[in-house]
Enzyme design. Sequence first.
Site, short mmCIF file in Angstrom:
data_model
loop_
_atom_site.label_atom_id
_atom_site.label_comp_id
_atom_site.label_asym_id
_atom_site.label_seq_id
_atom_site.Cartn_x
_atom_site.Cartn_y
_atom_site.Cartn_z
N PHE A 1 0.85 -1.19 0.00
CA PHE A 1 0.00 0.00 0.00
C PHE A 1 0.88 1.23 0.00
O PHE A 1 0.55 2.25 0.59
CB PHE A 1 -0.88 0.04 1.26
CG PHE A 1 -1.92 -1.04 1.32
CD1 PHE A 1 -2.42 -1.61 0.15
CD2 PHE A 1 -2.43 -1.46 2.53
CE1 PHE A 1 -3.39 -2.60 0.21
CE2 PHE A 1 -3.40 -2.45 2.60
CZ PHE A 1 -3.88 -3.03 1.45
N CYS B 1 3.52 2.13 -2.78
CA CYS B 1 4.24 2.66 -3.94
C CYS B 1 3.72 4.06 -4.29
O CYS B 1 2.54 4.25 -4.55
CB CYS B 1 4.06 1.72 -5.13
SG CYS B 1 5.13 2.18 -6.48
N ASN C 1 7.68 2.29 3.01
CA ASN C 1 7.92 2.25 1.58
C ASN C 1 8.63 3.58 1.24
O ASN C 1 9.00 4.34 2.13
CB ASN C 1 6.61 2.09 0.81
CG ASN C 1 6.84 1.36 -0.51
OD1 ASN C 1 7.74 1.73 -1.26
ND2 ASN C 1 6.04 0.34 -0.79
N THR C 2 8.77 3.90 -0.01
CA THR C 2 9.59 5.05 -0.38
C THR C 2 8.84 6.38 -0.22
O THR C 2 7.61 6.42 -0.19
CB THR C 2 10.07 4.90 -1.83
OG1 THR C 2 8.93 4.68 -2.66
CG2 THR C 2 11.02 3.73 -1.97
N CYS D 1 40.25 22.12 13.32
CA CYS D 1 39.61 22.56 12.07
C CYS D 1 38.73 23.78 12.30
O CYS D 1 38.46 24.56 11.38
CB CYS D 1 38.79 21.44 11.44
SG CYS D 1 37.37 20.95 12.45
N CYS E 1 29.11 27.00 16.56
CA CYS E 1 28.62 27.56 17.82
C CYS E 1 28.59 29.08 17.78
O CYS E 1 27.62 29.71 18.19
CB CYS E 1 29.49 27.07 18.98
SG CYS E 1 28.77 27.47 20.58
N CYS F 1 27.60 27.35 27.36
CA CYS F 1 27.17 26.12 26.67
C CYS F 1 25.79 25.66 27.13
O CYS F 1 25.57 25.44 28.32
CB CYS F 1 28.20 25.01 26.90
SG CYS F 1 27.70 23.43 26.20
N CYS G 1 28.10 21.10 18.09
CA CYS G 1 29.55 20.97 17.90
C CYS G 1 29.93 19.49 17.74
O CYS G 1 30.77 19.14 16.91
CB CYS G 1 30.32 21.60 19.05
SG CYS G 1 29.80 21.03 20.68
N CYS H 1 31.71 18.04 14.24
CA CYS H 1 33.13 17.69 14.38
C CYS H 1 33.47 16.50 13.48
O CYS H 1 32.77 15.50 13.48
CB CYS H 1 33.43 17.33 15.83
SG CYS H 1 35.13 16.81 16.07
C1 LIG Z 1 13.69 0.34 -7.48
C2 LIG Z 1 12.80 0.08 -6.34
C3 LIG Z 1 11.64 -0.63 -6.54
C4 LIG Z 1 10.80 -0.89 -5.50
N1 LIG Z 1 9.70 -1.63 -5.73
C5 LIG Z 1 8.90 -1.97 -4.70
C6 LIG Z 1 7.81 -2.84 -4.89
O1 LIG Z 1 7.58 -3.35 -5.98
N2 LIG Z 1 7.04 -3.13 -3.84
C7 LIG Z 1 7.28 -2.62 -2.60
O2 LIG Z 1 6.55 -2.93 -1.67
N3 LIG Z 1 8.32 -1.79 -2.39
C8 LIG Z 1 9.14 -1.46 -3.41
N4 LIG Z 1 10.23 -0.67 -3.16
C9 LIG Z 1 10.46 -0.13 -1.83
C10 LIG Z 1 11.41 -1.00 -1.01
O3 LIG Z 1 10.87 -2.27 -0.80
C11 LIG Z 1 11.72 -0.38 0.36
O4 LIG Z 1 10.52 -0.23 1.07
C12 LIG Z 1 12.38 0.98 0.25
O5 LIG Z 1 13.32 0.98 -0.78
C13 LIG Z 1 13.05 1.41 1.56
O6 LIG Z 1 14.09 0.55 1.94
P1 LIG Z 1 15.66 0.86 1.65
O7 LIG Z 1 15.97 2.16 2.25
O8 LIG Z 1 16.39 -0.29 2.29
O9 LIG Z 1 15.81 0.86 0.19
C14 LIG Z 1 11.09 -0.40 -4.20
C15 LIG Z 1 12.27 0.30 -4.01
C16 LIG Z 1 13.13 0.54 -5.05
C17 LIG Z 1 14.39 1.27 -4.82
#
Ligand SMILES: Cc1cc2nc3c(=O)[nH]c(=O)nc-3n(C[C@H](O)[C@H](O)[C@H](O)COP(=O)(O)O)c2cc1C
Lengths: 449, 435
Positions: B137, B139, B204-205, B350, B357, B380, B386, B390
């Site tokens: 759920f 993508c 997920n992403t 450095c 700070c 502080c 810091c 560093c």
């Molecule tokens: C190229 C790519 C394709 C992905 N395809 C799917 C997918 O088909 N189904 C899914 O649930 N998550 C998909 N993901 C998400 C990953 O499963 C994962 O949730 C996400 O990359 C975070 O984990 P990471 O930081 O280890 O990559 C995809 C991620 C990438 C980079």
Amino acid sequence: MPTTSPSNKVRADGVVSARLSSEQLNENFCDLHAPLSPHEAKVAADRCYFCHDAPCITACPTSIDIPLFIRQISTGTPEAAATTIFKQNILGGMCARVCPTETLCEEACVRETAENDPVEIGRLQRFATDKVMDAGVHPFTRAASTSKRIAVVGAGPAGLSCAHRLAMKGHDVVIFDGRQKAGGLNEFGIAAYKTVDQFAEREVEWLLSIGGITVELGKRLGENLELDELQSEFDAVFLGIGLAGVNALGLDNEDASGSDDAVEFIAALRQAAHLTNVDIGRNVVVIGGGMTAVDAAVQAKLLGAEHVSLVYRRGVENMNASKFEQDLAAQKGVNIITNAQPVGLIANGSVQEVEFAYTETGADGFKVTDETFRLKADQVFKAIGQKLALNVAGLDIEGGKIAVDENGLSSLDKVWAGGDCASGGDDLTVTAVAEGRDAAEDIHAKLMG
Amino acid sequence: MANLQSNFLGIKSTNPFWLASAPPTDKEYNVRRAFEAGWGGVVWKTLGSEGPPVVNVNGPRYGAVYGADRRLLGLNNIELITDRDLYTNLEEIKRVKADYPDRAVIVSIMVPCEEEAWKAILPLVEDTGADGIELNFGCPHGMSERGMGAAVGQVPEYIEMVTRWCKQYYSKPVIVKLTPNITDIRKPAAAAKRGGADAVSLINTINSITSVNLDSMSPEPSIDGKGTHGGYCGPAVKPIAMSMVSEIARNPETADLPISGIGGVTTWRDAAEFMALGCGNVQVCTAAMTYGFKIVQEMISGLEQWMDEKGYTSIDEFVGMAVPNTTDWQYLNLNYIAKAKIDQDLCISCGRCFAACEDTSHQAISMTPDRKFEVIDAECVACNLCVNVCPVEGCISMEEMDAGKTDPRTGKVVEDQYANWTTHPNNPAAMEPAE
Ligand SMILES: Cc1cc2nc3c(=O)[nH]c(=O)nc-3n(C[C@H](O)[C@H](O)[C@H](O)COP(=O)(O)O)c2cc1C
Ligand SMILES: Cc1cc2nc3c(=O)[nH]c(=O)nc-3n(C[C@H](O)[C@H](O)[C@H](O)COP(=O)(O)OP(=O)(O)OC[C@H]3O[C@@H](n4cnc5c(N)ncnc54)[C@H](O)[C@@H]3O)c2cc1C
Ligand code: SF4
């Protein structure tokens, strides 16, 4: 540059000890590649790309999984890194200090290709292995006893590596060595500044802590130990006796005082209670072009010899010493002369001069010319190669070494060999470790299979 | 000796490191090699309904954010679910599972939000012998426009409904994978639980544009001069993922809901951190895509070593250990007072701590003409900036002031007692001590 701090002996003629003060000697002989601090290790480890099927692994004769161990360092687990190293190379601590990494793993590093600046694999290896060894931890335990007994002749890197692997597999091992101390060239040959603080001795002790290995010193094959007896008494025999013989120049006066073998000079230096006890000439000439020659020349210089020349009969490109070693010698003030061959030793009870003739390598091969020159010498160290000192009926010899197959098996029943004494491979510590280990695996397979 | 054996929802795997549903798990060839390399389990690349599979773009799918030395810190992608035939995938899953009974094989699914679609695919998946399913759920691109993926994940009612269908038509564990592209992650997690989910997995992403090509004036990855937002992952997203995980673990409504942690896991330490925050296992995608399957070997050895050092023999012993210590700001101890301290032996002069700070914090670091940097305790506030800027690890540390000492900044004696904002005199809504 080794500094020559004031001492009344700095410019003394002849062969004398304590040309330099004790403090100066200690400074000159300190660690060539100092250990990395944790911060340095982190920065160095971060540079590894974790390459696929990494070229550094291929370049390592023991095939250590270098990317993995470096990653283990960078994720804060140097102990796991050490286990990765020791699995492949139980003398990973010594190899980290003495391997010519510039011609092995670091030469293959892709960052050498990219930036002429490889990941510092050797020093990282030392960082990981030191961590575990300093803590007195031995990462392996023995498998259940097999009741098999194996004789290992020679307690150098080949013999030690073989013995450890066999002990790990549950076999009982007896190591015989002709000397009064174990370690082979790790103890008697490697340059002092590569293995400081009795590391060789400590490493042997640490390695033996796996258990199941007995060491019998003062037992020399061909003198008070016979191969056929070992063959009948043990289930298998491994020969790791190195190259105990030395080549001679074949010149008059070779036995004059001051004319010595480089390996003997180094052995004496390594075993000296104090560096101030080691005699060194004001003018030293080293003959040879390999690692031994460089080590003898550099150490002569560090001991306070005023003029040290390393003379090699062929061109610089033929020298066995790597570019790094040549540079090290030059940097320490050793004068490297190439294309010159000794044709006479001028002695008067003790050595006075060496006469050389220039050589040429042309279309018709190598030839010695009529043009000669002389170098003043209180000491001449010969480093023109070592040779096998063993003659046993039925033991085939190939190129002056014990002929073995790819598993280290010799022509004799139940007898394996590895390291410098066996055919194939470079004469390096790491190669000896690899061959000892692989022979152990083969012995195990044959005995148990 | 630490034992990494994992039992997540009754699904056993040799270790808690699973590959997330993504290209690394797209086909039998990859998955077999992943198992040989040591991975404990895989979530198969998301399957869609029967029929012609989706198509991917034929130009670049990824964009990247780099750190120093071109280290990949964040990756963004515009890839869709599997573009291979459903039955091919199902056959491969069946074969692989049969050959690797000790590894976890989970099937990720994304089909339209209609009961018939789920009813159709679930028996096919059941037949593979896989250990469970994961509902994608999450993508954020391509599929959500078609009413799937994040489009479902952003509506708690849909999540609950679909989860319920799955529990109805499938017998094994159901994991609901959550999208982070939502304001309050607790809502979809609670909905999943209400629907009967056995676990949630996240994240997920994240919607992202990693860079813009200033010549073609289009976002990267640029396809014929046009780009779109993609899904962000990799080390950069770990903090976001961990925060979301902790929210679910702390929420009384979902506190007992098992979590599979995903997002930027790259080393054993990342995994241990997710697990301390309540994850029963972790899933990895970008690290494998950056370094190859072999990366799991470091995760395994590192986790083992750490567990041995801490005396943990099994992973359950530390899962969730950090949850009780994850609280709200108002419950933090205001009587805890620390000061930064610079280790002069480690300092390389450095001056980054000084710049940070002096220019942006509390002017609490002094600098001498010969570049010696020292903390002025009277200024502080222990903000930690810091320490964070560093370049030398361990050079600047935070030292707690003992009770009874006087804080030179406030002139007040450090108190032994815990006291938080809820009872602080400056708080207009102050009440009697809580928690
Ligand atoms: C190229 C790519 C394709 C992905 N395809 C799917 C997918 O088909 N189904 C899914 O649930 N998550 C998909 N993901 C998400 C990953 O499963 C994962 O949730 C996400 O990359 C975070 O984990 P990471 O930081 O280890 O990559 C995809 C991620 C990438 C980079
Ligand atoms: C001066 C010098 C410097 C070197 N520097 C380096 C370096 O920096 N890096 C590197 O990689 N390599 C270096 N090498 C090479 C390296 O030391 C050898 O390749 C390596 O030690 C070979 O190991 P080995 O076990 O085969 O033999 P050795 O180390 O020679 O060990 C053989 C052992 O067998 C014993 N032995 C010999 N004959 C008998 C017998 N008949 N009966 C019983 N015991 C016997 C010896 O006492 C010895 O302990 C150097 C060599 C020399 C000579
Ligand atoms: S990784 Fe490179 S070579 Fe492989 S498919 Fe992608 S673009 Fe092509």
